[in-house]
Design a protein around this motif. Sequence first.
Motif, short mmCIF file in Angstrom:
data_model
loop_
_atom_site.label_atom_id
_atom_site.label_comp_id
_atom_site.label_asym_id
_atom_site.label_seq_id
_atom_site.Cartn_x
_atom_site.Cartn_y
_atom_site.Cartn_z
N ILE A 60 0.95 -1.21 -0.09
CA ILE A 60 0.03 0.04 0.01
C ILE A 60 0.86 1.27 0.03
N GLY A 61 0.66 2.25 -0.88
CA GLY A 61 1.35 3.55 -1.01
C GLY A 61 0.26 4.75 -1.08
N LYS A 62 0.71 5.85 -1.11
CA LYS A 62 -0.21 6.99 -1.14
C LYS A 62 -0.04 7.53 -2.42
N ALA A 63 -1.24 8.44 -2.88
CA ALA A 63 -1.63 9.07 -4.08
C ALA A 63 -2.60 10.19 -4.08
N TYR A 64 -2.28 11.01 -4.78
CA TYR A 64 -3.21 12.08 -4.90
C TYR A 64 -4.44 12.02 -5.91
N GLU A 65 -5.47 12.01 -5.57
CA GLU A 65 -6.77 11.84 -6.45
C GLU A 65 -6.91 13.47 -7.36
N ASP A 66 -6.68 13.26 -8.50
CA ASP A 66 -6.93 14.55 -9.34
C ASP A 66 -8.54 14.81 -9.36
N ALA A 67 -8.68 15.92 -10.15
CA ALA A 67 -10.24 16.35 -10.42
C ALA A 67 -10.87 15.30 -11.23
N ASP A 68 -10.20 14.65 -12.06
CA ASP A 68 -11.05 13.90 -12.98
C ASP A 68 -11.15 12.43 -12.45
N GLY A 69 -10.75 12.41 -11.23
CA GLY A 69 -10.53 10.71 -10.69
C GLY A 69 -9.42 10.08 -10.73
N SER A 70 -8.35 10.32 -11.60
CA SER A 70 -7.09 9.82 -11.70
C SER A 70 -6.20 9.86 -10.35
N MET A 71 -5.65 8.84 -10.31
CA MET A 71 -4.57 8.74 -9.11
C MET A 71 -3.18 9.07 -9.63
N ILE A 72 -2.44 10.20 -8.82
CA ILE A 72 -1.20 10.53 -8.77
C ILE A 72 -0.48 9.81 -7.88
N PRO A 73 0.74 9.10 -8.02
CA PRO A 73 1.20 8.52 -6.95
C PRO A 73 2.26 9.23 -6.39
#
Length: 361
Positions: A60-73
Amino acid sequence: MRSIWNGAISFGLVSIPIKLVNATESHAVSFRQIHTEDGGRIRYRKVCELEDREVTQAEIGKAYEDADGSMIPITDEDLSQLPIPTARTIEIVAFVPEDRIDPLQMGSAYYLAASGAPAAKPYTLLREALKRSNRVAIAKFALRGRERLGMLRVVGDAIAMHGLLWPDEVRAPEGVAPEAGVTVRDQELDLADALMDTLGEIDLDDLHDEYREAVEEVVAAKAAGERPPEVREEAAPGKVLDLMAALESSVRAARESRDGEEAAPEKAQVRSLPQRGTSSRRAPKETGGKKSTSAAKKTAAKKAEPKKSTAGSAGSAKKTAARSTAKKAAAKSTTRSGDKATARGTAKSTAKKTASRRRSA
């Protein structure tokens, strides 16, 4: 206490190695979720949506959820290379009076412990400087993935730090105060002041969590297979129709409660309760005052009565003996006189018989 963060305090060009430890702890009773039908534990499992399987913590790691729902690790290495000086440093930026800090901004509290012997001297220097200036230090630091604001102050011989919210994180009290204009009379303010004075001060160490104690009692009773304690029903507060009357009643109740608390230690005595029955209730009446004296007199009189009856019986016995003696004497005299009369009558009859015989011859 286990440290949760290691770094240093930046005090100008002075660096003070420190360890951050929690200054508070929670005593709340924690519960687990269970299945009510069979008592089984309810657990949350971490499942990958794409593979539909449970994953381990190492995956398990961390990611930022962008406005369009995509995940940025975002990796820990990315965060450790942030171009900010507070990644491993508590940077003091200003010294201000303590009353400048809004209590709404205060959050978690920590102790700053000196790390190693070299930190003792600068640590003590900062502590004594804060004491003499009667001010607190405002600092910035990074913890748990974000930069935070803190306030350093002296607590005993240690330096404590309170996490502060950023000013833009505190909401303005819009729409909270009553919108209608209200006028408060001086008499109402006087009663409010009297109520505050009557309630007085309190030692915060005397306060305790009654809710937690009640929950612990329920848990202990159910664990022992006993019935949980019954809830005390409190009288529902009535409607406040007159503010002055409510204030006056509050002041009176507070005074009575305060007087009762002050007088309680003098009246508190441990006494054994008497057994229920007539003997325990009558005993005090028979042993007190004039009644006991009269009872003693009556007892003495009763004790004296047998002596009188004994004396009377002795006298009557003597009289009876004297009467029987007199009767015996009278009987003897009567017998003697009867014998004499019989002898005389016999002599007379014998003389008559002799005279008649002589005549016939």
